[in-house]
Scaffold this motif. Sequence first.
Motif, PDB file in Angstrom:
ATOM      1  N   GLY A  21       0.208  -1.650  -0.052  1.00 44.65           N
ATOM      2  CA  GLY A  21      -0.662  -0.097  -0.172  1.00 44.65           C
ATOM      3  C   GLY A  21       1.044   1.593  -0.076  1.00 44.65           C
ATOM      4  O   GLY A  21      -0.191   2.001   0.612  1.00 44.65           O
ATOM      5  N   LYS A  22       2.036   1.418  -0.257  1.00 40.81           N
ATOM      6  CA  LYS A  22       2.992   2.077  -0.249  1.00 40.81           C
ATOM      7  C   LYS A  22       2.406   3.159  -1.650  1.00 40.81           C
ATOM      8  O   LYS A  22       2.450   2.721  -2.635  1.00 40.81           O
ATOM      9  CB  LYS A  22       4.147   2.030  -0.320  1.00 40.81           C
ATOM     10  CG  LYS A  22       4.896   1.603   0.592  1.00 40.81           C
ATOM     11  CD  LYS A  22       6.824   0.689   0.396  1.00 40.81           C
ATOM     12  CE  LYS A  22       6.756   0.323   1.654  1.00 40.81           C
ATOM     13  NZ  LYS A  22       8.579   0.513   1.751  1.00 40.81           N
ATOM     14  N   LYS A  23       2.941   4.053  -1.486  1.00 38.24           N
ATOM     15  CA  LYS A  23       2.400   6.340  -2.248  1.00 38.24           C
ATOM     16  C   LYS A  23       3.536   6.268  -3.091  1.00 38.24           C
ATOM     17  O   LYS A  23       4.427   6.053  -2.048  1.00 38.24           O
ATOM     18  CB  LYS A  23       1.898   7.454  -1.410  1.00 38.24           C
ATOM     19  CG  LYS A  23       1.493   8.093  -2.339  1.00 38.24           C
ATOM     20  CD  LYS A  23       1.401   9.366  -1.783  1.00 38.24           C
ATOM     21  CE  LYS A  23       0.016   8.920  -0.952  1.00 38.24           C
ATOM     22  NZ  LYS A  23      -0.511  10.729  -0.116  1.00 38.24           N
ATOM     23  N   ILE A  24       3.536   6.103  -4.244  1.00 36.85           N
ATOM     24  CA  ILE A  24       4.940   6.182  -4.616  1.00 36.85           C
ATOM     25  C   ILE A  24       5.091   7.602  -5.911  1.00 36.85           C
ATOM     26  O   ILE A  24       3.765   8.124  -6.087  1.00 36.85           O
ATOM     27  CB  ILE A  24       5.205   5.082  -6.091  1.00 36.85           C
ATOM     28  CG1 ILE A  24       5.335   4.161  -5.662  1.00 36.85           C
ATOM     29  CG2 ILE A  24       6.223   5.260  -6.885  1.00 36.85           C
ATOM     30  CD1 ILE A  24       4.699   2.571  -6.786  1.00 36.85           C
ATOM     31  N   GLY A  25       5.815   7.951  -5.067  1.00 39.30           N
ATOM     32  CA  GLY A  25       6.936   9.649  -5.778  1.00 39.30           C
ATOM     33  C   GLY A  25       8.051   9.094  -6.592  1.00 39.30           C
ATOM     34  O   GLY A  25       8.949   8.112  -6.602  1.00 39.30           O
TER      35      GLY A  25
END
Length: 282
Positions: A21-25
Amino acid sequence: MEVLRSKNALCAYIERNREMGKKIGFAPTMGALHEGHLSLYEAARKENDLVISSIFVNPTQFNNSADLQKYPRTVEADIKLLESTGNIDAVYIPKEQDIYPNGLKSEKYDFDGLENEMEGKFRPGHFDGVGTVVEELFRQVQPDNAYFGEKDYQQLAIIKKMVEKKNLPVKIHGVPTLREDSGLARSSRNERLTPEQRKTAKIIHETLTQVNDWFRVVSIPEIKDRVNKIFEKTSGIVLEYFIIADEETLKETDFFYKDRNYRAFIAAFAGEVRLIDNKHLD
């Protein structure tokens, strides 16, 4: 920091982190990294769980083959620089076939006319190449947020337009231009400048600052005349173009309308090195 040297390695990495569930930049680059690139990752770190870089010198966005050959390739030094920041979780270094599995050819895009202004007039096919590689990288990396420097403001606008028209699930962020002490915009091309050219090139930012002072006080034809005279009097640098454009449409304007936002753009040559810069007009 993980170094991912193939599409398969990237896909496995993305899948693993998406499951958590990690948000990716993400901020793609062509390497030859400098502090300006690092400012993108600093911005990304504040808003994402995972920050990914990429390094790929994209052949289809070079309309000048000599410029492609001269572009600095410093991958191992770039990896060390990224590791030193502490802001990067992974760097993707694809092979040409990872980006262009069907051969080295760019897609054709309609950016609602943004591609026909400024750089588009001087670098035919450039933005098709940019759109092709960025779209493919977005589809592979699957970022929630992507970061681009405002130095390449037209590129930033075109990527926003591509995301809108392709309905890609990524938010595009513009990051203010990082500058050297002289005011010269940080760029990989600066490394090709001689010390004397680097000193002379500061006239670009100095001129844009003056244009901002003249904005809404002096007519646009008079501003253009003043800018041309500045470059004519400055040896060692040649003005390719100067325009004031609407920030949304990028169309050149000959009059200031109160309800619009404007930006001044300059492209110039210091020897064989082509430099660009821009400034929002307050």
